[in-house]
Enzyme design. Sequence first.
Site, PDB file in Angstrom:
ATOM      1  N   GLU A  95      -4.987  -8.412  -0.894  1.00  0.00           N
ATOM      2  CA  GLU A  95      -5.413  -8.343   0.544  1.00  0.00           C
ATOM      3  C   GLU A  95      -7.107  -8.312   0.228  1.00  0.00           C
ATOM      4  OE1 GLU A  95      -4.331  -5.783   3.290  1.00  0.00           O
ATOM      5  OE2 GLU A  95      -2.365  -5.893   3.169  1.00  0.00           O
TER       6      GLU A  95
ATOM      7  N   GLU B 232       0.893  -1.175   0.017  1.00  0.00           N
ATOM      8  CA  GLU B 232       0.099  -0.042   0.209  1.00  0.00           C
ATOM      9  C   GLU B 232       0.848   1.241   0.047  1.00  0.00           C
ATOM     10  OE1 GLU B 232      -3.103  -0.002   2.897  1.00  0.00           O
ATOM     11  OE2 GLU B 232      -3.831  -2.136   2.230  1.00  0.00           O
TER      12      GLU B 232
END
Length: 762
Positions: free
Chosen positions: A501, A259
């Site tokens: 994810e 991220e």
Amino acid sequence: MNHPSLSSSYLPGSSNTYGHDWSQGALGGIIRTSGRHFIDNYGRVCGLRGVNLSGSSKSSSNHNNDTFPSKAETVTFVGRPFPLEEAPEHFARLRRWGLTFVRFLVTWEAVEHAGPGIYDTEYLNYIRDLLALLPQYGIIAFVSLHQDVWSRYSGGSGAPAWTLETVGFDLHELESTGAAWLKGVKGGGHIEEERGLWPCGTCFWAGDAFAPKLSTSNKKGDAISVQKFLQDAYLDMSEMVVRAVGDLEAVVGFEMMNEPHRGYVEVPSLHYFDYNTDLHLSAVPSAFESFQLGAGHPTEVAVWTRSFPMPTRKTGRAVLNVDKRKVWKEDGPTKGQCLWEMHGVWGWDKNKNAAIVLRESYFEKHPTNGKKIDWYTDFYYPFLNKWAERVRAASSPDKIVFVEMIPNEFCPSSFTEDHQPPTLYMPHTEFISLRYDLNALFTKAFGDFTVNVQGLSRGMFPLKAFYWGHKGARNNFALQIRNIVEKAYQVLGEKPVIIGECGIPMDMNKGRAFKTDDFTWQARMMDAMLVGLERAMVGFTLWNYNPYNTDLAGDEWNGENFSWFSQSRALPRDLLYYEQSSPSLDNGGRILSAVVRPYPAKTAGIPLKFEYEVTTGSFMFKWRNPGAETDTISGAPTVDKPSRSHPEIKALETEVFLPSLIAHGRSVVVSGLEEDDSYVYDEARQTLFIVAKNTQPGFVHEVRVEIAALEGYKIRPPLFEVNDFWSDFGMGACALLVLLCALLLGISGIGDNLLRRLEIIL
């Protein structure tokens, strides 16, 4: 190399492997990529499913809430995600569940917490010993260099404390000034006021451009920019990790950064944040407001509250840092001054006794040449390529580079071939209804009504964004996942896409399931998410398998409770059997009926479609023989239209993971095969072996598998009802429609009578 199934005398299942076995012995060599697929050495397409291992790796094994953030240099991550002696239990459990593709989390802090260039060799040896065990369980892994909000010391995970001090921050004043919320990393985060803010990383990515006055010293004592110092340290740390584990059979690649975020780069105004990509929850300062807070000025900021259908809305304002604390160290590189004040971005007007903006669009254009900044092109891609070169030089060219972009964004159109290392794209699913259905994530609630938040945020007509029932949730999630995947295909062409994810909050609906043991709503949400992933025909790693999860404490990070496995519900280790057929491993799982599902593991052809119905255990799988090299499809690649070109397939056997959890005590009925085809189901290996003899280019195979109860076994009730608007309200809607028609006809009849009477009078 040919697979033994090419022999005319071969019987299905005669090899000694199983479908979800990704060891080199089972694959005939290393796993590799071809077009959008992973393939084995026989050319078969590998359908990879697995887990993030683990959320527990974000925190040190000797974390102490009472002393945090002090003594940062003394932490250790040895034993994260779990102690070495516990590995057989967890790896055997993942194998039984068919989740044998691991995203293995390693933080920068774990490797280099003691100071720049001081590496924790004990930890590196530990993860090497742990990952060396994986081939015994058929598991492969890629190492994810993990971060959230930059560091634990800024309310997230990832970088060591000394990186913050290098920029000039006082670790003990980050929370008091409102610059960070640390309660989430200390086991809290269950309420908004305890959760961290997410944007971060400006100096790391673009310090040379935006913070040129900030410098430090390298190992030789020479003055260098803070960007070069931090990036060089990250590259060196990455190389240490790669050299420690990159030669292991099970380690197939590395992910540069979880991220990533541009920080303030490209922010068009100091008063602005992007609602679509930056979390707005509780008190959220703008860039300008955060500068004032850090400099010790009490500042009023906007307060955001959970809402519906959009995730949050602004509901008020609050004053932060009333004690006038400063986040900048007096003996630090900025001499106690705000970094951005030092660069003339803002200042304090003594006459007005107020802060003033001096350079409103400072982060939108390059300060020296005035050119508009593009974070990806100017900063991210150059570093990505430099990092990939270091990784491959320290390991081997066949290691896969896993790349992800800013969460909540589609794959950027600028990510063209000249910006890419040979790579695999791995978006996260933050802005779709998964771990990350923002409504479910923020409210921790899930029911029959779901919303396409991705569509709403991008201008979708609201009535189109609402879905009812479980069918609606499946369609909703599937649409959003498909959008992400196909946007990637449009930009990248035929390259693999993995969802890195995805998961669901186990404590949804106010944690009611922990008291009732009824996890039906969690199972429904997980199923809807997985159906969406299955329809998109992409691999994924679920967030997350956490061996330290408990019902009440959750994952012990930022209030999250996403692990569907809870050690507090598992059997003691000395009562476990580690064979795949052992149900003792299932204890501790909370929604296994939704998580543990059949899937095509190794396909002797190109997968086209897979549909699994969790309420019956039945599924359909369709795949096609590769066409000729010239047999291409016009237009941009889509989920439904993969390229027909493919390396030669040197196998006839397709292996489908079919879990014992579903098939035990039931018969497996396969239909749709050609006359010469054959199959066998081996429950001990949890694999349905299918040998399909027709190798005609372009031929489409389709099989259907039904699970039926055996005589003497109790028929299992459906996990839940797959409802929709019409099943729930159809009768009522029809009755209402009939009543409405009757009323209209009645009114029409009254009108006709009045007209006839009027005609008589006239």
